[in-house]
Design a protein around this motif. Structure first.
Motif, mmCIF file in Angstrom:
data_model
loop_
_atom_site.group_PDB
_atom_site.id
_atom_site.type_symbol
_atom_site.label_atom_id
_atom_site.label_comp_id
_atom_site.label_asym_id
_atom_site.label_seq_id
_atom_site.Cartn_x
_atom_site.Cartn_y
_atom_site.Cartn_z
ATOM 1 N N TYR B 95 0.833 -1.208 0.000
ATOM 2 C CA TYR B 95 0.000 0.000 0.000
ATOM 3 C C TYR B 95 0.866 1.255 0.000
ATOM 4 C CZ TYR B 95 -3.854 3.013 1.744
ATOM 5 O OH TYR B 95 -4.801 3.970 1.920
ATOM 6 N N THR B 157 -3.387 -2.006 -6.125
ATOM 7 C CA THR B 157 -3.783 -0.777 -5.425
ATOM 8 C C THR B 157 -3.469 0.495 -6.196
ATOM 9 O OG1 THR B 157 -1.687 -0.850 -4.254
ATOM 10 C CG2 THR B 157 -3.615 -1.661 -3.070
ATOM 11 N N LYS B 208 -9.113 5.070 0.348
ATOM 12 C CA LYS B 208 -10.100 4.193 0.982
ATOM 13 C C LYS B 208 -10.346 2.954 0.123
ATOM 14 C CE LYS B 208 -12.487 8.021 3.048
ATOM 15 N NZ LYS B 208 -13.695 8.835 2.884
ATOM 16 N N THR B 212 -8.616 -1.489 1.023
ATOM 17 C CA THR B 212 -9.269 -2.801 0.985
ATOM 18 C C THR B 212 -8.686 -3.643 -0.147
ATOM 19 O OG1 THR B 212 -11.042 -1.794 -0.270
ATOM 20 C CG2 THR B 212 -11.421 -2.074 2.058
ATOM 21 N N ILE B 215 -5.540 -5.514 0.968
ATOM 22 C CA ILE B 215 -5.787 -6.792 1.647
ATOM 23 C C ILE B 215 -6.074 -7.879 0.611
ATOM 24 C CG2 ILE B 215 -7.372 -8.005 3.189
ATOM 25 C CD1 ILE B 215 -5.573 -6.225 4.724
ATOM 26 N N ILE B 216 -6.889 -7.528 -0.395
ATOM 27 C CA ILE B 216 -7.197 -8.506 -1.449
ATOM 28 C C ILE B 216 -5.902 -8.942 -2.138
ATOM 29 C CG2 ILE B 216 -8.309 -8.808 -3.697
ATOM 30 C CD1 ILE B 216 -10.545 -6.959 -2.722
ATOM 31 N N VAL B 254 -12.042 -9.852 7.213
ATOM 32 C CA VAL B 254 -13.042 -8.792 7.054
ATOM 33 C C VAL B 254 -12.831 -7.726 8.127
ATOM 34 C CG1 VAL B 254 -15.503 -8.243 7.215
ATOM 35 C CG2 VAL B 254 -14.761 -10.256 5.935
ATOM 36 N N SER B 257 -9.811 -5.615 7.319
ATOM 37 C CA SER B 257 -10.141 -4.677 6.249
ATOM 38 C C SER B 257 -10.940 -3.494 6.785
ATOM 39 C CB SER B 257 -10.991 -5.392 5.188
ATOM 40 O OG SER B 257 -10.276 -5.547 4.012
ATOM 41 N N LEU B 258 -11.953 -3.807 7.602
ATOM 42 C CA LEU B 258 -12.817 -2.752 8.139
ATOM 43 C C LEU B 258 -12.016 -1.800 9.018
ATOM 44 C CD1 LEU B 258 -16.110 -4.650 9.058
ATOM 45 C CD2 LEU B 258 -15.767 -2.941 7.271
ATOM 46 N N PHE B 261 -9.819 0.416 6.912
ATOM 47 C CA PHE B 261 -10.661 1.406 6.226
ATOM 48 C C PHE B 261 -11.034 2.533 7.184
ATOM 49 C CE2 PHE B 261 -14.714 3.134 4.829
ATOM 50 C CZ PHE B 261 -14.489 3.325 3.479
#
Lengths: 258, 281
Positions: B95, B157, B208, B212, B215-216, B254, B257-258, B261
């Protein structure tokens, strides 16, 4: 005729823009002068090249033909002794009122000194924004934002102030109020003002002289001296002579549009 | 008194002589923030649990929520943290590397039309390449270790970052650029004092999206080749038919990720509150 060097002189200015589909003749054969500390309003239909006059004066663009002189010197590059007020205030949304006003110093030199701050405070007072120095533009009304825009244009203490329909985004009442504010600022510290507008009343009320431009390619079709006493105020709006000027100019513009 | 006055008064003040009906109390409770989504979530869990039991669904097809909960206990906390750290490390490195590449690239693209025309098609080609498909190729080329995984994360990304930031840099009001030119300010100050701040809202919407995506990217890379990480753990668990463990890994992903974010959102709220639309106080 006075022999003094005019603040702004346009000699047979022509301006042609290259566009995607060909060329566009914006101005043709413009000859005009603006005296030092004179307030000149430029009136004309939309798209007649009024704003081009300002950008030529400030040196942001060069004329296709003819010469532009400021205080007797040909304009060949952008000049920082000219303040510009835009149609929209276009303030920096992240900066406070004070920071927006001193922005020219920060932008030109990279730093803001104590004397710049002091100058900023004086300007805040002069445009009537005491107590709003720490606010962000989004917290101000449209009229107040444009006051910040005027203060920013005055920051470099320019001899010439170029205003591109500065009050056209405001409501009618605020617009009139801002016109009187501008006159007050201008009378307290005289500047050469070139004021673009499409409001006939505003042009007559504010200016020493009104230049009327034709539709494209723009040229000057009338050069009218406004002999209304100063200082002007709300009483001026009710003046018989003012109505005559407005009536004459409206007739002129409507006749040309027909 | 007008109609709106009376209705406003009755909703604001609680009057004992006109006590609310049970229906009104319920209606108000439901409208409290978070109640509806939480209720929906609990309902889904209940239906899920009941279905698994009633229809006797084998747990390798769909484990019941209670079994998934048990899946968390399959490995100890230290092992969980190892997996989380492995994924987080790759995602974050990718990132930040992506940001470090895309910011200068966006500035160059916004300044030069020739460069923009030369590079932009390549960016689109990279974006059009499915990352899942190219991941094995990159792993083969770059070998084991974090490097290929970071590269994969970067690839996924950086496109939104470049496109959005370039758009932001170009979206600066032309008047401010004219002001800058009339002041004869150096170009780098035009970029740092006008264009970059103006791009901040655009940059954050991309940040933003990209957090995420990071992570993917890390998970996809772990699917191809890894010996640690949440993606690896999920794949390993499914290959052993320990589906409840895979679900546990998925839930951790999840949550990760949240949280990331929300961190990006909080950074924008704290340092750039003016860049939030309609959030001007």
């Amino acid at each position: 005729m006075s022999t003094a060097v005019p603040a702004i002189r346009f000699s047979s200015i022509g301006q042609v823009f290259r566009t995607g589909s060909g060329t566009l003749e914006a101005l043709r054969g413009i000859d005009m002068t603006v005296g030092r500390h004179e307030f000149v309003a430029v009136l004309g239909p939309s798209g007649c090249g009024k704003s081009t006059l300002l950008r030529l004066t400030s040196g942001l663009i060069r004329p296709t033909s003819g010469t532009v002189e400021v205080f007797g010197h040909p304009v060949s590059e952008p000049r920082d002794d000219i303040g510009i007020v835009f149609q929209k205030p276009t303030l920096l949304p992240w900066a406070t009122v004070e920071d927006n006003i001193v922005f020219p110093a920060r932008h030109k030199t990279g730093r803001v000194g104590g004397d710049d701050r002091e100058k900023g405070r004086v300007l805040i007072a002069r445009v009537g924004l005491q107590g709003f120095g720490k606010q962000l533009p989004a917290e101000l009304s449209g009229g107040m934002q444009q006051r910040v825009g005027i203060a920013r244009a005055l920051f470099m203490n320019p001899d010439i102030l170029l205003m591109d329909e500065p009050f056209s985004a405001l409501d009618a009442l605020t617009r009139e109020e801002m016109g009187f504010e501008l006159l007050r600022i201008w009378e307290a510290q005289p500047k050469t003002v070139m004021f673009i507008t499409h409001s006939i009343g505003e042009a007559v009320l504010l200016a020493d002289r009104v230049l009327v431009m034709s539709e494209r390619p723009g040229h000057i079709v009338e050069n009218l001296r406004i002999e209304l006493p100063r200082p002007r105020g709300i009483d001026t709006s009710n003046n018989k002579a003012m109505h005559d000027y407005v009536g004459y100019l409206r007739g002129l513009l409507l006749k040309r549009a027909a | 008194m007008t109609m709106s006055d009376t209705s406003e008064a009755s909703s604001l003040s609680v009057r004992p002589e006109r006590s609310e009906t049970r229906r009104q109390v319920m209606a108000r409770a439901i409208r409290a923030p978070g109640v509806l989504p939480a209720a929906t979530f609990v309902l889904i869990l209940l239906v899920w649990e009941a279905s698994c039991r009633v229809f006797a669904i084998p747990s390798f097809i769909l484990p019941a929520p209670t079994r998934v909960l048990g899946g968390f206990g399959a490995v100890d906390t230290a092992r969980w943290l190892e997996h989380v750290w492995a994924t987080l490390r790759v995602a974050m490195t990718g990132y930040f590397l992506s940001i470090a590449i895309s910011l200068p690239l966006s500035i160059m693209l916004s300044r030069s039309e020739i460069l923009s025309r030369a590079i932009y098609p390549i960016l689109v080609v990279i974006q059009a390449t499915p990352v899942v498909a190219i991941a094995p190729v990159i792993i083969v080329a770059l070998g084991s270790g974090d490097l290929p995984r970071v590269v994969i994360t970067c690839l996924i990304t950086f496109f939104p970052l470049v496109v959005s930031t370039t758009t932001g840099l170009m979206a600066t009001p032309p008047e401010l650029i004219e002001l800058s030119r009339s002041l004869r300010a150096p170009v780098f100050r035009e970029i740092t004092q006008i264009r970059l701040p103006y791009a901040v809202p655009y940059l954050f919407s991309a940040l933003k999206i990209s957090i995420t995506l990071a992570i993917i990217g890390a998970v996809v890379a772990e699917f191809v080749a890894a010996e640690k990480g949440l993606g690896y753990y999920i794949q390993f668990s499914t290959s052993m038919f320990q589906v409840q463990q895979a679900w546990a890994g998925l839930i951790v992903l999840v949550l990760l990720s949240l949280i990331l974010f929300q961190i990006v959102t909080a950074i924008q709220r704290f340092w750039f509150p003016w860049s939030l639309p309609g959030d001007r106080t």
